[in-house]
Design a protein around this motif. Structure first.
Motif, PDB file in Angstrom:
ATOM      1  N   GLU A  68       0.789  -1.240   0.264  1.00 59.24           N
ATOM      2  CA  GLU A  68       0.006   0.102   0.053  1.00 59.24           C
ATOM      3  C   GLU A  68       0.750   1.207  -0.035  1.00 59.24           C
ATOM      4  O   GLU A  68       0.554   2.171  -0.652  1.00 59.24           O
ATOM      5  CB  GLU A  68      -0.973   0.133   1.268  1.00 59.24           C
ATOM      6  CG  GLU A  68      -1.931  -1.078   1.045  1.00 59.24           C
ATOM      7  CD  GLU A  68      -2.682  -1.112   2.426  1.00 59.24           C
ATOM      8  OE1 GLU A  68      -2.580  -0.149   3.448  1.00 59.24           O
ATOM      9  OE2 GLU A  68      -3.396  -2.126   2.671  1.00 59.24           O
ATOM     10  N   LYS A  89       0.822   4.238  -2.780  1.00 54.72           N
ATOM     11  CA  LYS A  89       0.462   5.313  -2.578  1.00 54.72           C
ATOM     12  C   LYS A  89       1.640   6.515  -2.755  1.00 54.72           C
ATOM     13  O   LYS A  89       1.400   7.632  -3.244  1.00 54.72           O
ATOM     14  CB  LYS A  89      -0.263   5.677  -1.392  1.00 54.72           C
ATOM     15  CG  LYS A  89      -1.368   4.896  -1.171  1.00 54.72           C
ATOM     16  CD  LYS A  89      -1.516   5.063   0.483  1.00 54.72           C
ATOM     17  CE  LYS A  89      -3.238   4.496   0.920  1.00 54.72           C
ATOM     18  NZ  LYS A  89      -3.733   4.864   2.020  1.00 54.72           N
ATOM     19  N   ASN A  90       2.903   5.910  -3.022  1.00 53.28           N
ATOM     20  CA  ASN A  90       4.239   6.834  -2.760  1.00 53.28           C
ATOM     21  C   ASN A  90       5.106   6.805  -3.933  1.00 53.28           C
ATOM     22  O   ASN A  90       6.162   7.299  -3.938  1.00 53.28           O
ATOM     23  CB  ASN A  90       4.897   6.805  -1.367  1.00 53.28           C
ATOM     24  CG  ASN A  90       4.098   7.050  -0.347  1.00 53.28           C
ATOM     25  OD1 ASN A  90       3.666   8.430  -0.259  1.00 53.28           O
ATOM     26  ND2 ASN A  90       3.591   6.196   0.382  1.00 53.28           N
TER      27      ASN A  90
END
Length: 93
Positions: free
Chosen positions: A76, A80-81
């Motif tokens: 995750e 997201k990054n």
């Protein structure tokens, strides 16, 4: 580290904990996780390869440690990054 500064291991651990607020092992784990977070953001390496490169030889231990410290699963976090441009060269005008 203790022997480098002529201290016993228990004394070094105690002084380290008083100074840093965590045990030497916890500090090392956090440094490894910081490195893993950087690699998750900036490389396309497989998560298992990142875990091993950062000193985690059990993927389940890596995931558990990452989740515990970062409050997010490594997959995750990457989703997201992720910052790599898939080989594209960014244009600077």
């Amino acid at each position: 580290l203790a022997s480098l500064i002529n201290m016993s291991v228990p004394n070094f651990s105690s002084v380290f904990r008083e100074t840093m607020g965590v045990s030497p092992m916890e500090h090392l784990t956090r440094l490894r996780l910081q490195n893993a977070a950087y690699l998750l953001q900036n490389s396309d390496k497989k998560i298992i390869d990142i875990a091993e490169e950062c000193g985690f030889f059990s993927i389940s231990n890596f995931i558990k440690s990452f989740k515990s410290v970062m409050n997010i699963l490594p997959s995750e976090f990457r989703r997201k990054n992720y910052k790599v441009c898939n080989g594209a060269i960014p244009l600077n005008y």
